[in-house]
Design an enzyme around this catalytic site. Structure first.
Site, PDB file in Angstrom:
ATOM      1  N   LEU A   1      27.660 -18.719   9.946  1.00 25.84           N
ATOM      2  CA  LEU A   1      26.644 -18.059   9.895  1.00 25.84           C
ATOM      3  C   LEU A   1      25.189 -19.218   9.503  1.00 25.84           C
ATOM      4  O   LEU A   1      24.135 -18.456   9.444  1.00 25.84           O
ATOM      5  CB  LEU A   1      26.600 -17.153   8.674  1.00 25.84           C
TER       6      LEU A   1
ATOM      7  N   THR B   1      18.805 -19.767  -7.001  1.00 26.65           N
ATOM      8  CA  THR B   1      17.744 -19.820  -6.425  1.00 26.65           C
ATOM      9  C   THR B   1      17.948 -19.011  -5.205  1.00 26.65           C
ATOM     10  O   THR B   1      17.090 -17.968  -5.014  1.00 26.65           O
ATOM     11  CB  THR B   1      17.037 -21.184  -6.077  1.00 26.65           C
TER      12      THR B   1
ATOM     13  N   TYR C   1      22.506 -21.871  -6.216  1.00 25.94           N
ATOM     14  CA  TYR C   1      22.958 -20.383  -6.120  1.00 25.94           C
ATOM     15  C   TYR C   1      22.088 -19.551  -6.949  1.00 25.94           C
ATOM     16  O   TYR C   1      21.863 -18.298  -6.270  1.00 25.94           O
ATOM     17  CB  TYR C   1      24.359 -20.421  -6.692  1.00 25.94           C
TER      18      TYR C   1
ATOM     19  N   GLY D   1      31.580 -12.412   6.005  1.00 30.73           N
ATOM     20  CA  GLY D   1      32.196 -12.622   4.967  1.00 30.73           C
ATOM     21  C   GLY D   1      33.281 -11.842   4.671  1.00 30.73           C
ATOM     22  O   GLY D   1      33.521 -11.688   3.523  1.00 30.73           O
ATOM     23  N   SER D   2      33.674 -11.242   5.537  1.00 32.36           N
ATOM     24  CA  SER D   2      34.821 -10.202   5.150  1.00 32.36           C
ATOM     25  C   SER D   2      36.462 -10.397   5.035  1.00 32.36           C
ATOM     26  O   SER D   2      36.881  -9.318   5.295  1.00 32.36           O
ATOM     27  CB  SER D   2      34.676  -9.141   6.178  1.00 32.36           C
ATOM     28  N   THR D   3      36.782 -11.573   5.070  1.00 34.12           N
ATOM     29  CA  THR D   3      38.218 -11.978   5.037  1.00 34.12           C
ATOM     30  C   THR D   3      38.663 -12.378   3.702  1.00 34.12           C
ATOM     31  O   THR D   3      39.868 -12.939   3.636  1.00 34.12           O
ATOM     32  CB  THR D   3      38.473 -13.027   6.079  1.00 34.12           C
TER      33      THR D   3
ATOM     34  N   SER E   1      23.936 -11.486  -6.913  1.00 38.83           N
ATOM     35  CA  SER E   1      24.595 -11.741  -7.923  1.00 38.83           C
ATOM     36  C   SER E   1      23.676 -11.650  -9.184  1.00 38.83           C
ATOM     37  O   SER E   1      22.589 -11.559  -8.976  1.00 38.83           O
ATOM     38  CB  SER E   1      24.953 -13.374  -7.895  1.00 38.83           C
TER      39      SER E   1
END
Length: 251
Positions: free
Chosen positions: A66, A159, A157, A14-16, A144
């Site tokens: 993913l 959970t 989210y 998730g690096s863009t 988070s």
């Protein structure tokens, strides 16, 4: 943060965009070889490669959904073919859709679990053979503050992020025999496209004012900590959930 990552190979999912892009950028600035991944957004991938064009020789860009088991397996096959080792894995890819318990569908819940929990576990599992070849293998799961603090309309989210924290602890315990250190970094609301999508401008201002530090998180706040945890300086930190939140959980 200046840490020498020369000859290190680090995968950042998730690096863009957002935090993931900042982590990748800082790793490249510190001489790492970085695998940058994205799921579907070709435009964001192009923008990222343009921004990081000075480091293109040290980047392997991979498109992978993913939530798809085969895509994850193929991603690691490509990494093994090019590098034959992995020094770091940063599980940063995430998905969040704000829905109440009543409006959340089974399909939507399962998708969030697939991206935010199952994919992180699968990436860790696939990374193990490559990490055994590293002197300083590290896994960082980006979770988070909502992994420890519930919020309305975010049951899926919250959970997933709570599950990520426990995933970290289980992996840290089980993988210590391979010298693999596994930790969680849990940012608070951060100035990223994903972080901002669920809030109005007034809500963002109110959240910043409520924070003891009187601001929201910046991507650099999280990236600086991640780089430290990926380094040999953090060898005795294992299984921890480190919050980066300006003190918001104190209130």
């Amino acid at each position: 943060m200046n840490i020498d990552f020369k000859d290190k190979v680090i995968l950042v999912t998730g690096s863009t965009s957002g935090i993931g892009r900042q982590i990748a950028k800082q790793l490249l600035e510190n001489q790492a070889n970085v695998i940058i991944t994205y799921g579907h957004n070709e435009k964001m991938a192009e923008e990222t490669m343009q921004e990081l064009s000075n480091y293109k020789e040290n980047i392997l860009l991979i498109k992978a959904d993913l939530s798809n088991e085969n895509d994850v397996n193929m991603m690691f096959e490509e990494i093994a073919k090019k590098y034959d080792k992995l020094d770091g894995l940063v599980n940063c890819a995430a998905y969040d859709k704000v829905l109440s318990i009543e409006d959340l569908t089974v399909e939507e819940y399962r998708h969030e679990l697939d991206v935010n929990v199952v994919a992180r576990w699968q990436c860790i599992k696939n990374a193990i053979p490559l990490m055994k070849k590293s002197d300083t293998p590290r896994v960082i799961n980006i979770a988070s503050r909502l992994g420890t603090r519930p919020m309305e309309d975010s049951v899926a989210y919250c959970t997933c992020e709570a599950a990520t924290i426990m995933l970290t602890q289980c992996c840290a315990l089980e993988l210590a025999k391979y010298n693999i250190r596994v930790n969680t970094v849990s940012p608070s609301l951060t100035l990223t496209p994903l972080g901002m999508q669920s809030y109005t401008e007034d809500e963002i201002k109110a959240t910043a004012e409520k924070n003891p530090s009187k601001r929201l998180g910046k991507t650099e706040d999280t990236a600086n900590l991640v780089l430290f945890l990926l380094s040999d300086k953090a060898d005795y930190i294992n299984g921890e959930n480190v919050n980066v939140n300006g003190g918001i959980l104190l209130k």
